[in-house]
Design a protein around this motif. Sequence first.
Motif, mmCIF file in Angstrom:
data_model
loop_
_atom_site.group_PDB
_atom_site.id
_atom_site.type_symbol
_atom_site.label_atom_id
_atom_site.label_comp_id
_atom_site.label_asym_id
_atom_site.label_seq_id
_atom_site.Cartn_x
_atom_site.Cartn_y
_atom_site.Cartn_z
ATOM 1 N N GLN A 44 0.826 -1.218 0.000
ATOM 2 C CA GLN A 44 0.000 0.000 0.000
ATOM 3 C C GLN A 44 0.859 1.266 0.000
ATOM 4 O O GLN A 44 0.460 2.295 -0.545
ATOM 5 C CB GLN A 44 -0.968 -0.015 1.198
ATOM 6 N N LEU A 45 2.049 1.180 0.589
ATOM 7 C CA LEU A 45 2.926 2.361 0.591
ATOM 8 C C LEU A 45 3.384 2.692 -0.834
ATOM 9 O O LEU A 45 3.609 3.855 -1.175
ATOM 10 C CB LEU A 45 4.133 2.124 1.495
ATOM 11 N N TYR A 46 3.531 1.647 -1.638
ATOM 12 C CA TYR A 46 3.937 1.869 -3.033
ATOM 13 C C TYR A 46 2.778 2.425 -3.867
ATOM 14 O O TYR A 46 2.982 3.254 -4.754
ATOM 15 C CB TYR A 46 4.495 0.572 -3.637
ATOM 16 N N LEU A 47 1.571 1.965 -3.560
ATOM 17 C CA LEU A 47 0.400 2.572 -4.213
ATOM 18 C C LEU A 47 0.370 4.070 -3.918
ATOM 19 O O LEU A 47 0.165 4.903 -4.806
ATOM 20 C CB LEU A 47 -0.886 1.916 -3.717
ATOM 21 N N LYS A 48 0.615 4.414 -2.642
ATOM 22 C CA LYS A 48 0.584 5.832 -2.259
ATOM 23 C C LYS A 48 1.692 6.611 -2.962
ATOM 24 O O LYS A 48 1.499 7.751 -3.372
ATOM 25 C CB LYS A 48 0.699 5.976 -0.743
ATOM 26 N N ARG A 49 2.855 5.986 -3.097
ATOM 27 C CA ARG A 49 3.940 6.671 -3.811
ATOM 28 C C ARG A 49 3.529 6.925 -5.266
ATOM 29 O O ARG A 49 3.832 7.972 -5.837
ATOM 30 C CB ARG A 49 5.232 5.848 -3.744
ATOM 31 N N SER A 50 2.805 5.967 -5.858
ATOM 32 C CA SER A 50 2.392 6.166 -7.259
ATOM 33 C C SER A 50 1.453 7.359 -7.369
ATOM 34 O O SER A 50 1.499 8.106 -8.340
ATOM 35 C CB SER A 50 1.745 4.891 -7.825
ATOM 36 N N LYS A 51 0.622 7.538 -6.352
ATOM 37 C CA LYS A 51 -0.313 8.669 -6.373
ATOM 38 C C LYS A 51 0.443 9.982 -6.179
ATOM 39 O O LYS A 51 0.112 10.994 -6.784
ATOM 40 C CB LYS A 51 -1.374 8.522 -5.269
ATOM 41 N N TRP A 52 1.447 9.954 -5.331
ATOM 42 C CA TRP A 52 2.249 11.160 -5.094
ATOM 43 C C TRP A 52 3.027 11.548 -6.349
ATOM 44 O O TRP A 52 3.135 12.728 -6.714
ATOM 45 C CB TRP A 52 3.244 10.906 -3.939
ATOM 46 N N ALA A 53 3.549 10.543 -7.021
ATOM 47 C CA ALA A 53 4.429 10.814 -8.154
ATOM 48 C C ALA A 53 3.660 11.256 -9.397
ATOM 49 O O ALA A 53 4.223 11.921 -10.267
ATOM 50 C CB ALA A 53 5.238 9.549 -8.478
ATOM 51 N N LEU A 54 2.385 10.904 -9.467
ATOM 52 C CA LEU A 54 1.627 11.188 -10.692
ATOM 53 C C LEU A 54 1.669 12.677 -11.062
ATOM 54 O O LEU A 54 2.096 13.025 -12.164
ATOM 55 C CB LEU A 54 0.185 10.671 -10.542
#
Lengths: 387, 372
Positions: B343-353
């Motif tokens: 889930q932390l990687y999902l959140k990183r993907s949202k941050w990076a978008l």
Amino acid sequence: MDFKLTPDEEAFRDEVRAFAKENLSPEARKSSGFLSNWLKAVREKRWVGFNWPEAYGGGGGGIMKQVILKEEMAKAGAPPLGLCLMGLQWVGPAIIEYGTEEQKKSFLPDILDSKYQWCTGYSEPGYGSDLASLQCKAVRDGDEYVINGQKIWTSIASWSKWMILLTRTDFNTDDKHDGITCLLVEMDSPGIEVRPIKNMAGGSLFSEVFFDNVRVPVENLLGEEGKGWAVTVSALAHERSGISEVAGLAKQLDEVIELAKQATRNGRRASEQPSIRRRLAKADTIIEGMRLNGQRFLTRQLKGEPLSSETSINKLHRAFLAIELGDLSLEILGNASQYLGGDETSGVDQNLWPNGVLDWPTVVIGGGTPNIQRNIIAERILGLPKD
Amino acid sequence: MNFGLTDEQQILSNVARRFLDERAPMSTVRDVMESPEAFDDKLWSAMAELGWLGLIIDDEYGGVGLGWVDLAVLLEETGRGLLPAPLISTSLAAAAISDFGSADQKGRYLPSLADGSAIGTLALLEDGDVLGPDGIALAGVKEGGGYRLSGSKRFVHDAGVATLFIVPFRAGSEILFAVVQSSAEGVSSQSRRTMDETKRMGDLTLDNVLVAPDDVLAGPADGAVALARLFDLAAVAVTAEMIGAMDRAREITTQYAKDRIQFGAPIGKYQGVKHPLAEMYVDVETSRSLLYYAAWCVGEKPDGLPLATARAKAYASEAFTRIGTDGVQLHGAIGFTAEYDIQLYLKRSKWALPAFGDAEFHYERVSSLGGY
């Protein structure tokens, strides 16, 4: 990391460009003997079979220059370097790797001289993606093999002189990859029947091929009896390595962009529609990604590391683009896209596109469907369990 | 032609991974991300000692003097480990000063960025979130040889820990860059928590701040061009971290698919699971190719940087979004728990978008740079 060419490579690139400019001028293209002149000229340069050993009539060239040659030719929209495409792409390399001296002397020069076509007898009605389970039977009888069975989806079978054929000589192996035997078969042998299959685009590129007690001399065995799978693995890997395809795709995208600049949709230029722009940009980005992926694979080849399953990455991209560019051209052209002969009143030469929309399966399904490519990546690279 | 890492770059990568495994495993990442600024002094000092903070700073100013491909190698590792630290921000501030500062300015700012005593960041965006010269409304009022600045910068990465801000502003028809210290009178900054708990971002507020003449970067001939380059460098840096993070998300999910048994077999046996994992691999490797070419362009082919960056960030933004979502989905319900790392990687993907331009923004650039 260095994307620059060496001075020697640059000089070679310039040589290829100059050659293409001279031999592909509008005047040259219009001349009646254009194609035969072209084939003769590239043959004299030893650019046909560029990487094949010189002893067999090839160019003895290295991988890097081979890539430069193919890329420049694709950019120039050149005719192929030799017409015997399957012979050049995998039959010749397989003969070089596994063939006897007699086979090399007998077959390789003819491939280089575009004398006749080769076809590839791999898929069978029951065994396409699961190729290794093939059942076409070959039995040794004295100095001959006797073949019985059927092949299908055999491209250009109806006008090929020779076939590279996979048969099964042993039906009692633990591993289905064992017991497969590769034979070189003359297509006018008694007992071979070729029935062309009409495809959805209207062409008859592929055929069914039936074998009824077809006798093949034992000297036409390629590699060892029962070890034929190795020949195909090497051959298929060769088929997938193509960096030069990318230059061809880039050219195709340029044509779609040109189409979008000229065509009017919903009262404005198609190239001004945001959704069209994004799809064009995405196609451009994937093509550049393929080019760079190809350079990473090439770097590994140049270092002498074996290339295997990772080339499935670009095969998947290519499958996406083959469908996407055709569909995009339909959205750009609207109703005018539907006329197979083109629509003269729209002022855009677009009869290419409806054909592209219908014949993508050649690229997408031939050589392994996208789902097979995904299996290859998942099982061989990621180490996931086999189905 | 050589599209591979050098031996030195491979060593840098290995050393970084070993350091992060030992000093910043996920348990540490989770502790640090809970802290107010998602920042850990000891980790920061250790990174300074390894030379990471001055990796792209010239050795005459206390740095290591390496290039952007090397930085990309390092950021791939910090992204992989979701390391909470303002490494990208301080590297970008260093790049701005290195590219556009005078020798005197480099001498004054760069050594403290390299040794970690100062933390830099770019403060490029304002209300409206416009990535380009049109987004710069902040106007400098001339005073003496310098300028007075009043206004706000928004979406500033690591605003809470940064001590040095690169602040573009308008001076007549020009865009100039002020180096603003957090300690200067009238400067305040707050960072806020973001969807990605390992990252912080916030506002920089300037209340009648006096910028001395020698705190205006001397170098850029054309401020708009310089601004465009900084946006590109920032996008390259963020994308490098994205590559590492998406590759790790793929690894975690692949391992889960090998371990998790349902219907009597590891779920990775089923094509419904193995095919999305294969697609992740395709996406990661293609993103990686595009990113490293862009990083190479920074130093070797500057005129190719805008298009290379746009392609890399556009593709990686779409790819990571899919990988983040598929990563959680393939885990099933356990992927939705706070306990599991995916889930932390999902959140990183949202941050990076959206960071330095989303897929929409960069694909549009690919179009316009492509001449249509």
